[in-house]
Scaffold this motif. Structure first.
Motif, PDB file in Angstrom:
ATOM      1  N   ALA A   2       1.592   1.599  10.897  1.00 34.53           N
ATOM      2  CA  ALA A   2       0.800   2.942  11.293  1.00 34.53           C
ATOM      3  C   ALA A   2       1.864   4.200  11.139  1.00 34.53           C
ATOM      4  N   ALA A   3       3.097   3.736  11.519  1.00 33.94           N
ATOM      5  CA  ALA A   3       3.985   5.123  11.379  1.00 33.94           C
ATOM      6  C   ALA A   3       4.149   5.212  10.151  1.00 33.94           C
ATOM      7  N   GLU A   4       4.775   4.062   8.973  1.00 34.05           N
ATOM      8  CA  GLU A   4       4.893   4.318   7.840  1.00 34.05           C
ATOM      9  C   GLU A   4       3.807   4.853   6.939  1.00 34.05           C
ATOM     10  N   ILE A   5       2.683   4.723   7.387  1.00 37.29           N
ATOM     11  CA  ILE A   5       1.411   5.267   6.382  1.00 37.29           C
ATOM     12  C   ILE A   5       1.528   6.616   6.755  1.00 37.29           C
ATOM     13  N   ILE A   6       1.783   7.214   8.081  1.00 37.09           N
ATOM     14  CA  ILE A   6       1.490   8.585   8.411  1.00 37.09           C
ATOM     15  C   ILE A   6       2.753   9.414   7.831  1.00 37.09           C
ATOM     16  N   THR A   7       3.935   8.875   8.140  1.00 38.28           N
ATOM     17  CA  THR A   7       5.222   9.645   7.925  1.00 38.28           C
ATOM     18  C   THR A   7       5.636   9.231   6.751  1.00 38.28           C
ATOM     19  N   ARG A  59      -3.238   4.385  -2.241  1.00 38.25           N
ATOM     20  CA  ARG A  59      -4.461   5.333  -2.007  1.00 38.25           C
ATOM     21  C   ARG A  59      -4.321   6.494  -2.816  1.00 38.25           C
ATOM     22  N   GLU A  60      -3.195   7.345  -2.716  1.00 43.53           N
ATOM     23  CA  GLU A  60      -3.419   8.632  -3.295  1.00 43.53           C
ATOM     24  C   GLU A  60      -3.291   8.507  -4.870  1.00 43.53           C
ATOM     25  N   GLY A  88      12.519   5.625   4.147  1.00 42.39           N
ATOM     26  CA  GLY A  88      12.880   5.049   3.093  1.00 42.39           C
ATOM     27  C   GLY A  88      11.217   4.597   2.706  1.00 42.39           C
ATOM     28  N   PHE A  89      11.090   3.765   1.752  1.00 42.37           N
ATOM     29  CA  PHE A  89      10.002   3.149   1.424  1.00 42.37           C
ATOM     30  C   PHE A  89       9.518   1.985   1.654  1.00 42.37           C
ATOM     31  N   GLY A  90       8.543   1.875   2.741  1.00 38.06           N
ATOM     32  CA  GLY A  90       8.354   0.753   3.444  1.00 38.06           C
ATOM     33  C   GLY A  90       6.916   0.288   2.899  1.00 38.06           C
ATOM     34  N   LEU A  91       6.225  -0.857   3.213  1.00 33.33           N
ATOM     35  CA  LEU A  91       4.970  -1.351   2.872  1.00 33.33           C
ATOM     36  C   LEU A  91       3.958  -0.210   3.345  1.00 33.33           C
ATOM     37  N   GLY A  92       4.241   0.349   4.408  1.00 34.15           N
ATOM     38  CA  GLY A  92       3.084   1.430   4.820  1.00 34.15           C
ATOM     39  C   GLY A  92       2.983   2.576   3.714  1.00 34.15           C
ATOM     40  N   SER A  93       4.358   3.097   3.516  1.00 30.87           N
ATOM     41  CA  SER A  93       4.402   4.366   2.428  1.00 30.87           C
ATOM     42  C   SER A  93       3.699   3.449   0.763  1.00 30.87           C
ATOM     43  N   MET A  94       3.955   2.406   0.649  1.00 31.10           N
ATOM     44  CA  MET A  94       3.381   2.057  -0.636  1.00 31.10           C
ATOM     45  C   MET A  94       2.086   1.744  -0.422  1.00 31.10           C
ATOM     46  N   LEU A  95       1.336   1.540   0.679  1.00 30.97           N
ATOM     47  CA  LEU A  95       0.064   1.487   1.109  1.00 30.97           C
ATOM     48  C   LEU A  95      -0.718   2.918   0.605  1.00 30.97           C
ATOM     49  N   GLN A  96       0.208   4.064   1.299  1.00 32.73           N
ATOM     50  CA  GLN A  96      -0.351   5.385   1.112  1.00 32.73           C
ATOM     51  C   GLN A  96      -0.256   5.629  -0.009  1.00 32.73           C
ATOM     52  N   GLN A  97       0.795   5.342  -0.751  1.00 31.65           N
ATOM     53  CA  GLN A  97       1.050   5.927  -2.317  1.00 31.65           C
ATOM     54  C   GLN A  97      -0.115   5.206  -3.236  1.00 31.65           C
ATOM     55  N   ALA A 155      -5.411   6.079  -6.049  1.00 28.45           N
ATOM     56  CA  ALA A 155      -6.709   5.345  -6.205  1.00 28.45           C
ATOM     57  C   ALA A 155      -6.639   3.910  -6.906  1.00 28.45           C
ATOM     58  N   ASP A 156      -5.486   3.247  -6.586  1.00 31.78           N
ATOM     59  CA  ASP A 156      -5.333   2.058  -7.010  1.00 31.78           C
ATOM     60  C   ASP A 156      -5.554   0.921  -6.121  1.00 31.78           C
ATOM     61  N   LEU A 157      -6.698   0.761  -5.981  1.00 34.80           N
ATOM     62  CA  LEU A 157      -7.376  -0.334  -5.045  1.00 34.80           C
ATOM     63  C   LEU A 157      -6.610  -1.750  -5.051  1.00 34.80           C
ATOM     64  N   ALA A 158      -6.508  -2.268  -6.184  1.00 35.25           N
ATOM     65  CA  ALA A 158      -5.734  -3.474  -6.369  1.00 35.25           C
ATOM     66  C   ALA A 158      -4.345  -3.379  -5.662  1.00 35.25           C
ATOM     67  N   ALA A 159      -3.516  -2.192  -5.742  1.00 36.43           N
ATOM     68  CA  ALA A 159      -2.184  -2.213  -5.262  1.00 36.43           C
ATOM     69  C   ALA A 159      -2.465  -2.015  -3.777  1.00 36.43           C
ATOM     70  N   VAL A 160      -3.588  -1.453  -3.532  1.00 32.05           N
ATOM     71  CA  VAL A 160      -3.925  -1.350  -1.761  1.00 32.05           C
ATOM     72  C   VAL A 160      -4.028  -2.655  -1.322  1.00 32.05           C
ATOM     73  N   LEU A 161      -4.899  -3.509  -1.883  1.00 34.03           N
ATOM     74  CA  LEU A 161      -5.092  -4.842  -1.340  1.00 34.03           C
ATOM     75  C   LEU A 161      -4.007  -5.639  -1.409  1.00 34.03           C
ATOM     76  N   THR A 162      -3.102  -5.517  -2.493  1.00 36.85           N
ATOM     77  CA  THR A 162      -1.814  -6.232  -2.626  1.00 36.85           C
ATOM     78  C   THR A 162      -0.860  -6.001  -1.735  1.00 36.85           C
ATOM     79  N   THR A 163      -0.932  -4.966  -1.067  1.00 37.58           N
ATOM     80  CA  THR A 163      -0.090  -4.314   0.111  1.00 37.58           C
ATOM     81  C   THR A 163      -0.825  -4.956   1.476  1.00 37.58           C
ATOM     82  N   ILE A 164      -2.120  -4.863   1.679  1.00 33.30           N
ATOM     83  CA  ILE A 164      -2.587  -5.291   2.908  1.00 33.30           C
ATOM     84  C   ILE A 164      -2.253  -6.835   2.818  1.00 33.30           C
ATOM     85  N   ILE A 165      -2.519  -7.681   1.904  1.00 30.11           N
ATOM     86  CA  ILE A 165      -2.328  -9.150   1.892  1.00 30.11           C
ATOM     87  C   ILE A 165      -0.911  -9.163   2.388  1.00 30.11           C
TER      88      ILE A 165
END
Lengths: 306, 252
Positions: free
Chosen positions: A236-241, A258-259, A247-256, A261-271
């Motif tokens: 949660a913290a990495e997504i918001i901040t 989304r920006e 640095g670049f964490g999984l949350g940051s990658m998730l947020q990036q 609009a790469d759903l495959a990458a979003v799902l990759t990160t979630i998994i």
């Protein structure tokens, strides 16, 4: 009985009675303690691993079938193969390994700090009753509060730094660890305390030799929950901040993703986030817990149930 | 009453009273008794008569409201209805813990614990954990642990109440042997009349509300008795009659 009366007794008769009792007790003991044949380790592990693996394969097949049959828009519903491709490119580009390493490092470090704070706090609360009455409800309340609620405050206090992330992780994990230890101590059977007193244990000995070992299962449950809360809070913290010196964490990658609009990458990160949570649980907590419970005979029922 | 000279007192209880709530009904009222060194005394009564409370006070686990308790040897070993073994330790380590808390040196604990487990015929089960043992075996480990405390007085609070009759019978024999071999003073709380008549040299009957000692029987020690023997049965009938009289008095 005075010693001279013992001396008057027939020693041979006593010895015979003793041997006879020994035989009788050995016979009864053999009847009452049947060999609990435990299943072999390999079979047990297979029994635990095979069903979830089959379920995952079935889900993946159903997903693939859906994309093949229904032809949904690939940007809205990518198939498993798209996600796999995205995973491969994220891994080879080095973005995913960096994100995993950053997040895992933070998660583990944050969790260890939470243990270092939560454990003494839990001991203090378990030992000092008025403190437990005063602080207990607050700590239980903090467990209910989603730790992501602390993110805005943390950003204002610490800016976009690692301190913000760690603060949020600690607010998530410390209450669980503290509460686990307190409830573990509270559930120590009173007769164990009494027996410790009867055996002449000092206050310190009672704590270290009787109460803490007896509270271990509750503490371990708290640690498990503490890790889960650490990991969730971290994401949660990495997504918001994003940005600053963070640095670049999984949350940051998730947020990036989304920006972009790469759903495959979003799902990759979630998994990946899910997989890391499961792996840590299986490798770090499950073996310790199983060993702990088996030693105390608390695992028999579940082992039979499997 | 026998004519032999009384042994020195191991436990002296004088004018003992206990209330759990201030101003509430007394659980124990003016209990006075002397237990001689090496005696095997059974404290018998219906549940709720305060016999466990009396035992806990002698053990130092509870404080009396009034009166005094003196244990000549200083402290007492205690055995409870539940074995209260530490579930994460093996039988041997449970006994070793008692030795350790008594201050026995580390290098001597292991052998001493094994010797004590051998007294209760459990040397072979030394490395088993409590959950791997039957109820009777657990109580024998608890007995070995109580012996490890090496105290002259052994207090037992319904230690065999949760066991089946066959196991209990063997444990009676075991306990009697231990008593004869070690010369311990034993106070044995029970609600089982036959058990009291089988084991005790002295049986003390307690009444309820308030708990008082209302009667006493002395049994001449002519060697081991069996619970099925006619002497035990005769005594049990006599004690039961008295016990019922007390119950009727409570109803009135």
């Amino acid at each position: 009985m005075p010693p001279e009366v013992i001396a008057q007794r027939d020693p041979e008769l006593d010895a015979r009675g003793r041997t006879d009792l020994r035989t009788l007790e050995a016979g009864l003991d053999a009847l009452q303690t049947g060999d609990v044949s435990s299943r072999s380790g390999v079979r047990r592990i297979l029994g635990g691993v095979v069903p979830p693996v089959i379920l995952v394969i079935v889900l993946l097949l159903a997903w693939q079938l859906y994309t093949v049959v229904a032809h949904p828009r690939p940007d809205l519903a990518p198939g498993p193969l798209d996600v796999l491709g995205s995973f491969g490119s994220a891994w080879t580009s080095g973005r995913l390994p960096v994100a995993v390493l950053t997040s895992l490092q933070r998660g583990v470090l944050g969790f260890l700090i939470a243990v270092a704070i939560g454990t003494p706090l839990g001991l203090l609360l378990a030992e000092v009753r008025w403190l437990r009455r005063a602080l207990g409800p607050l700590i239980s309340g903090l467990q209910v509060l989603p730790s992501v609620a602390w993110v805005p405050a943390a950003i204002l206090w610490f800016g976009l730094t690692d301190a913000t992330v760690y603060f949020v992780v600690l607010m998530g994990a410390v209450p669980s660890i503290t509460n686990g230890l307190v409830s573990g101590v509270e559930q120590v059977p009173p007769q164990l305390r009494r027996v410790g007193t009867v055996l002449g244990a000092s206050r310190l000995q009672l704590a270290t030799r009787v109460i803490l070992p007896a509270a271990l299962p509750g503490y371990l449950a708290g640690l498990k929950q503490g890790w889960a809360f650490s990991w969730r809070s971290l994401m949660a913290a990495e997504i918001i901040t994003v940005g600053g010196t963070i640095g670049f964490g999984l949350g940051s990658m998730l947020q990036q993703s989304r920006e972009l609009a790469d759903l495959a990458a979003v799902l990759t990160t979630i998994i990946t986030i899910l997989a890391i949570g499961i792996i840590v649980e299986l490798l770090a907590f499950a073996p310790v817990e199983r060993r702990l419970l088996r030693r105390r005979g608390l695992l028999v029922a579940t082992a039979v149930g499997r | 009453m026998s004519t032999r000279t009384a042994p020195p007192a191991a436990i002296t209880v004088a004018g003992l009273g206990k209330r759990f709530a201030a101003g509430g009904a007394p659980v124990l009222d003016d209990v006075t008794l002397t237990i001689g060194s090496g005696e095997f005394v059974c404290l018998l009564g219906a549940s709720g008569c305060g016999k466990s409370t009396l035992l806990n006070i002698i053990a130092g686990l509870e404080r009396p409201t009034s009166g005094t308790v003196e244990v000549a040897s200083g402290n007492a070993a205690v055995m409870f209805q539940e074995s209260a073994l530490l579930p994460w330790l093996t039988a041997r380590r449970n006994v070793e813990l008692a030795l350790e808390l008594r201050g026995v040196r580390r290098d001597r604990r292991r052998n001493e614990a094994l010797a004590l487990l051998d007294v209760v015929n459990l040397a072979d089960a030394a490395e088993k954990r409590p959950h791997e043992l039957s109820g009777g075996m657990r109580q024998r480990v608890a007995l070995a642990r109580a012996l490890a405390q090496d105290r002259q007085v052994l207090l037992m609070d319904e230690p065999f109440a949760a066991l089946d009759a066959i196991t209990r019978d063997l444990l009676h024999e075991q306990l009697e042997l231990v008593w004869r071999q070690t010369g311990r003073t034993i106070v044995f709380v029970t609600h089982n009349v036959r058990e009291a008549a089988r084991l005790g040299q002295r049986v003390l009957l307690m009444s309820s509300r308030p708990g008082r000692i209302v009667n006493e029987w002395r049994i001449d020690d002519t060697g081991p008795r069996r619970i099925e023997s006619p002497e035990v049965a005769t005594l049990a009938i006599e004690i039961t009659d008295q016990l019922r009289k007390e119950l009727r008095r409570n109803a009135a």
